[in-house]
Design an enzyme around this catalytic site. Structure first.
Site, PDB file in Angstrom:
ATOM      1  N   TRP A  63       0.831  -1.213   0.000  1.00 49.70           N
ATOM      2  CA  TRP A  63       0.000   0.000   0.000  1.00 49.70           C
ATOM      3  C   TRP A  63       0.856   1.249   0.000  1.00 49.70           C
ATOM      4  CZ3 TRP A  63      -4.263  -1.376  -1.928  1.00 49.70           C
ATOM      5  CH2 TRP A  63      -4.809  -2.620  -1.615  1.00 49.70           C
ATOM      6  N   ASP A  87      -1.694   6.620   6.522  1.00 51.47           N
ATOM      7  CA  ASP A  87      -2.726   5.696   6.044  1.00 51.47           C
ATOM      8  C   ASP A  87      -3.002   4.724   7.190  1.00 51.47           C
ATOM      9  OD1 ASP A  87      -4.242   3.698   4.927  1.00 51.47           O
ATOM     10  OD2 ASP A  87      -2.864   3.233   3.291  1.00 51.47           O
ATOM     11  N   LYS A 133     -12.461  -1.921   7.249  1.00 54.31           N
ATOM     12  CA  LYS A 133     -11.851  -2.822   8.231  1.00 54.31           C
ATOM     13  C   LYS A 133     -12.484  -2.615   9.605  1.00 54.31           C
ATOM     14  CE  LYS A 133      -8.602  -3.946   5.177  1.00 54.31           C
ATOM     15  NZ  LYS A 133      -8.383  -3.386   3.859  1.00 54.31           N
TER      16      LYS A 133
HETATM   17  C1  LIG Z   1      -3.298  -0.108   4.527  1.00 55.33           C
HETATM   18  C2  LIG Z   1      -4.197  -0.036   3.333  1.00 55.33           C
HETATM   19  N1  LIG Z   1      -4.192   1.080   2.562  1.00 55.33           N
HETATM   20  C3  LIG Z   1      -4.974   1.197   1.483  1.00 55.33           C
HETATM   21  C4  LIG Z   1      -5.830   0.189   1.101  1.00 55.33           C
HETATM   22  C5  LIG Z   1      -6.685   0.360  -0.129  1.00 55.33           C
HETATM   23  O1  LIG Z   1      -7.960   0.636   0.268  1.00 55.33           O
HETATM   24  P1  LIG Z   1      -9.180   0.758  -0.766  1.00 55.33           P
HETATM   25  O2  LIG Z   1      -9.454  -0.609  -1.263  1.00 55.33           O
HETATM   26  O3  LIG Z   1     -10.271   1.323   0.102  1.00 55.33           O
HETATM   27  O4  LIG Z   1      -8.773   1.701  -1.845  1.00 55.33           O
HETATM   28  C6  LIG Z   1      -5.895  -0.984   1.870  1.00 55.33           C
HETATM   29  C7  LIG Z   1      -6.802  -2.087   1.505  1.00 55.33           C
HETATM   30  O5  LIG Z   1      -6.813  -3.139   2.068  1.00 55.33           O
HETATM   31  C8  LIG Z   1      -5.057  -1.092   3.004  1.00 55.33           C
HETATM   32  O6  LIG Z   1      -5.079  -2.203   3.765  1.00 55.33           O
END
Ligand SMILES: Cc1ncc(COP(=O)(O)O)c(C=O)c1O
Length: 342
Positions: free
Chosen positions: A88, A155, A179
């Site tokens: 991520w 994040d 989550k």
């Molecule tokens: C730490 C983290 N950041 C970003 C995301 C991406 O999120 P989204 O699917 O809402 O774009 C996730 C998805 O699991 C994640 O775990």
């Protein structure tokens, strides 16, 4: 999701609050929904201890992935720093590079992201430093955050509302709802207002945090259902005793599974011990020939969704806020039963 939240949400879809209409039929401009949005925003700030401290909470769309670019659009004038702790972070770095210079101030990529880098230097001239507090795929979690005068962006998609922190050390926090908050469809952004309005580029309205703040998070039609369920979950958390209470429960869950991983010779943990996530425990079988037996035993015990991500392999037990200690206990029992059998 907590069962009681699920039941309230299901009932509201059939009929909202005796109104004769479904939650997903009422106008988002109705006093009932305006109150839901206000309550959700205020509960989010309350749980983070950020009320009346110059922060605004927004419920936006586009997932945390949209925030990868939104953050840079709104904050990156010349140079930003990123700590690369996993898939991520890498995605966030890729988007930020479209807007300016990106410095990777630290990375654990050489070790397949099995630890959190520490003790790195942070250039003083960064517009912001971006961190990922919990690395969902790799099962690592930041326990401490850098002390720096550079604005911190984090994040927190996979560990928001799971533990107490001094959230005022961050200037911007974002997290996809799916989550610890609600269904996919909305993303919480908590931003300190005084970091905004400093970039020289023009920002399209839908991507401009100041526009969303000016419209109380209702610039366009909000994702009504996702915001409502998030509000219910935040209320559930408050009734339970708040973030400090859930942190206590989350620590018990994490201790239970990590003790088993450490004591049972058939399993080994993936993440460095000091960086282990309380939300996602990643582990492998030490003897791959036991995979079929273990998978079958998990299936019989009705344990679902514990396959590890393909970049790590093995298993990943996600233990978000709504998962009970008993559920973790069931997995741990199966793990020790495997040891007895093998
Ligand atoms: C730490 C983290 N950041 C970003 C995301 C991406 O999120 P989204 O699917 O809402 O774009 C996730 C998805 O699991 C994640 O775990």
């Amino acid at each position: 999701m907590p069962q009681e939240v699920m039941q309230k949400a299901a009932a509201a879809v059939v009929e909202f609050d005796g109104s004769g209409l479904s939650l997903i039929e009422i106008s988002h401009r109705s006093p009932a929904f305006v109150a839901i949005m206000e309550n959700a925003r205020s509960l989010a700030l309350e749980h983070l201890g950020l009320q009346n401290k110059g922060y605004q909470a927004l419920f936006l769309q586009g997932g945390a992935s949209s925030q990868f670019l939104n953050v840079a659009y709104n904050l990156l004038e010349s140079k930003a720093g990123y700590v690369n702790t996993g898939t991520w972070s890498l995605k966030a770095i890729k988007e930020a590079k479209l807007f300016g210079e990106v410095v990777e101030v630290a990375s654990s990529q050489q070790e397949n992201f099995n630890y959190i880098p520490k003790g790195y230097d942070i250039p003083a001239d960064l517009d912001y430093l971006h961190l990922t507090s919990n690395n969902t795929i790799f099962g690592t979690q930041m326990k401490d955050f850098p002390k720096t005068a550079v604005p911190l962006v984090c994040d927190m998609s996979s560990d928001i509302f799971s533990r107490e922190l001094d959230f005022s050390q961050f200037d911007l926090i974002y997290a996809g709802a799916q989550k610890n908050m609600g269904p996919a469809g909305t993303t919480l952004v908590v931003v300190k207002e005084d970091i905004l309005g400093k970039v020289s580029r023009k920002i399209p309205s839908m991507l401009d945090y100041e526009v969303h703040i000016g419209k109380d998070s209702m610039f366009n039609t909000p994702p009504v259902f996702a915001v409502y369920v998030s509000m219910l979950t935040l209320q559930w958390l408050k009734d339970l005793g708040g973030v400090s209470k859930i942190e206590e429960i989350n620590e018990k869950k994490a201790n239970l599974i990590y003790s088993e991983i450490d004591l049972n010779p058939l399993f080994s943990g993936f993440a460095a011990k000091e960086d282990r996530s309380t939300m996602n425990a990643t582990f492998n079988l030490t003897d791959a020939t036991l995979k079929e037996t273990f998978d079958e035993m998990c299936k019989e015990a009705n344990i679902n969704g514990i396959n590890g991500h393909r970049s790590v392999g093995g298993y990943r037990a996600s233990m978000y806020n709504a998962l009970s200690l008993e559920s973790v206990g069931i997995l741990v029992d199966v793990m020790s039963e495997l040891e007895r059998k093998a």
